[in-house]
Write a protein that holds these residues in place. Structure first.
Motif, mmCIF file in Angstrom:
data_model
loop_
_atom_site.group_PDB
_atom_site.id
_atom_site.type_symbol
_atom_site.label_atom_id
_atom_site.label_comp_id
_atom_site.label_asym_id
_atom_site.label_seq_id
_atom_site.Cartn_x
_atom_site.Cartn_y
_atom_site.Cartn_z
ATOM 1 N N SER A 132 -1.320 -9.228 2.039
ATOM 2 C CA SER A 132 -0.175 -8.779 1.237
ATOM 3 C C SER A 132 -0.098 -7.261 1.208
ATOM 4 O O SER A 132 0.945 -6.667 1.447
ATOM 5 N N LEU A 133 -1.214 -6.634 0.836
ATOM 6 C CA LEU A 133 -1.301 -5.186 0.924
ATOM 7 C C LEU A 133 -2.748 -4.857 1.263
ATOM 8 O O LEU A 133 -3.665 -5.511 0.771
ATOM 9 N N ALA A 134 -2.935 -3.891 2.142
ATOM 10 C CA ALA A 134 -4.253 -3.668 2.729
ATOM 11 C C ALA A 134 -4.914 -2.440 2.120
ATOM 12 O O ALA A 134 -4.289 -1.383 2.018
ATOM 13 N N GLY A 135 -6.178 -2.611 1.702
ATOM 14 C CA GLY A 135 -6.964 -1.472 1.252
ATOM 15 C C GLY A 135 -7.630 -1.653 -0.088
ATOM 16 O O GLY A 135 -8.563 -0.928 -0.416
ATOM 17 N N LEU A 136 -7.154 -2.632 -0.888
ATOM 18 C CA LEU A 136 -7.674 -2.780 -2.242
ATOM 19 C C LEU A 136 -8.818 -3.784 -2.280
ATOM 20 O O LEU A 136 -8.778 -4.797 -1.598
ATOM 21 N N GLU B 264 6.385 -0.276 0.394
ATOM 22 C CA GLU B 264 6.256 -0.882 -0.932
ATOM 23 C C GLU B 264 7.045 -2.190 -1.048
ATOM 24 O O GLU B 264 6.536 -3.187 -1.569
ATOM 25 N N ASP B 265 8.267 -2.189 -0.552
ATOM 26 C CA ASP B 265 9.105 -3.393 -0.665
ATOM 27 C C ASP B 265 8.457 -4.581 0.037
ATOM 28 O O ASP B 265 8.464 -5.702 -0.465
ATOM 29 N N GLU B 266 7.904 -4.310 1.221
ATOM 30 C CA GLU B 266 7.275 -5.385 1.988
ATOM 31 C C GLU B 266 6.026 -5.902 1.274
ATOM 32 O O GLU B 266 5.773 -7.112 1.237
ATOM 33 N N ALA B 267 5.249 -5.006 0.685
ATOM 34 C CA ALA B 267 4.047 -5.434 -0.049
ATOM 35 C C ALA B 267 4.431 -6.322 -1.222
ATOM 36 O O ALA B 267 3.821 -7.383 -1.445
#
Ligand SMILES: [Zn+2]
Length: 251
Positions: free
Chosen positions: A158-162, A134-137
């Motif tokens: 940034s964050l993968a999957g959405l 979470e922090d890295e995202a």
């Protein structure tokens, strides 16, 4: 476009159908890999990184695929009729028990196992991954503070999957307008947590959507008609952003 939850379901289905089997025939219908023949090798598993599928074959090979807009994987019994025309097939993997056919896949690559990292290493933390960070995202999101939150949440680096569905639903739950700058989102950590929860719930028990695909239908919370606007993002193609103008006011 299928999002992380749908891709993970596809991976689990491929895993059940193929893993442990020995390939009896492979047909990669992409010019670059037309001569690749992986027959005789065992399938050792299919895993996901964000929306990317990695099917591991033997000790040395990985089939990297991505559904993009229209792709799908069918898992069929040997000899069973394909659900789509043969000219749409991009990959065929056969074992004694199964034929798996990938149709209209957006990415098809046969990589040496060591090449996996190069193929998916650019991705941010995987919302459905065991190694979710979470922090890295949040840190990666905040490197683009001026980007509209709807585009930022869909940025796979940034964050993968959405994708468009769960980014829109996350915005509604958080009461943030899709054009809100990342730097102006009141609680980015909670926004990311909600996004993850949406994907996890979609895996287990998909519920009704609050805004996505509901243009001109009324908001179930306040009765205001849902709006749709076209937004950009780094992929270039416009994407529909759905929101309730009352519950998600512009800042
Ligand atoms: Zn509303």
């Amino acid at each position: 476009m299928p999002e992380g939850d749908a891709v993970l379901r596809t991976a689990r289905r491929l895993d059940r159908a193929l893993t442990g089997g020995v390939l009896t025939r492979t047909d990669v219908r992409v010019p670059r890999y037309a001569t690749v023949d992986l027959a005789g090798q065992p399938v050792t598993g299919t895993v996901t990184r964000g929306k990317h599928l990695l099917t591991r074959i033997g000790a040395d090979w990985t089939l990297h695929t991505h559904l993009k807009m229209d792709g799908s994987w069918a898992t069929l019994r040997p000899g069973q009729r394909w659900p789509k025309p043969a000219h749409m097939a991009r990959v065929v993997l056969e074992t004694d028990a199964t034929q798996a056919v990938g149709f209209l896949l957006g990415i098809v690559e046969v990589l040496p196992r060591a090449g996996e990292e190069e193929a998916v290493g650019h991705l941010g933390p995987d919302l459905l991954g065991a190694d979710w960070d979470e922090d890295e995202a949040v840190r990666r999101l905040l490197t683009h503070p001026d980007e509209p939150v709807f585009d930022a949440l869909r940025d796979q680096t940034s964050l993968a999957g959405l994708g468009t569905i769960w980014a829109a639903e996350t915005g509604f739950t958080m009461g943030i307008h899709p054009m809100t700058r990342v730097g102006d989102v009141p609680d980015l950590v909670r926004t990311v947590r909600v996004a993850r929860l949406k994907l996890q719930q979609a895996m287990e028990r998909p519920g009704p959507l609050a805004v996505y695909g509901r243009e001109r239908a009324v908001c179930r919370r306040c009765g205001t008609p849902i709006r749709r606007i076209e937004m950009g993002g780094r992929e270039g193609r416009p994407r529909p952003a759905y929101f309730c103008p009352n519950c998600q006011p512009a800042r």
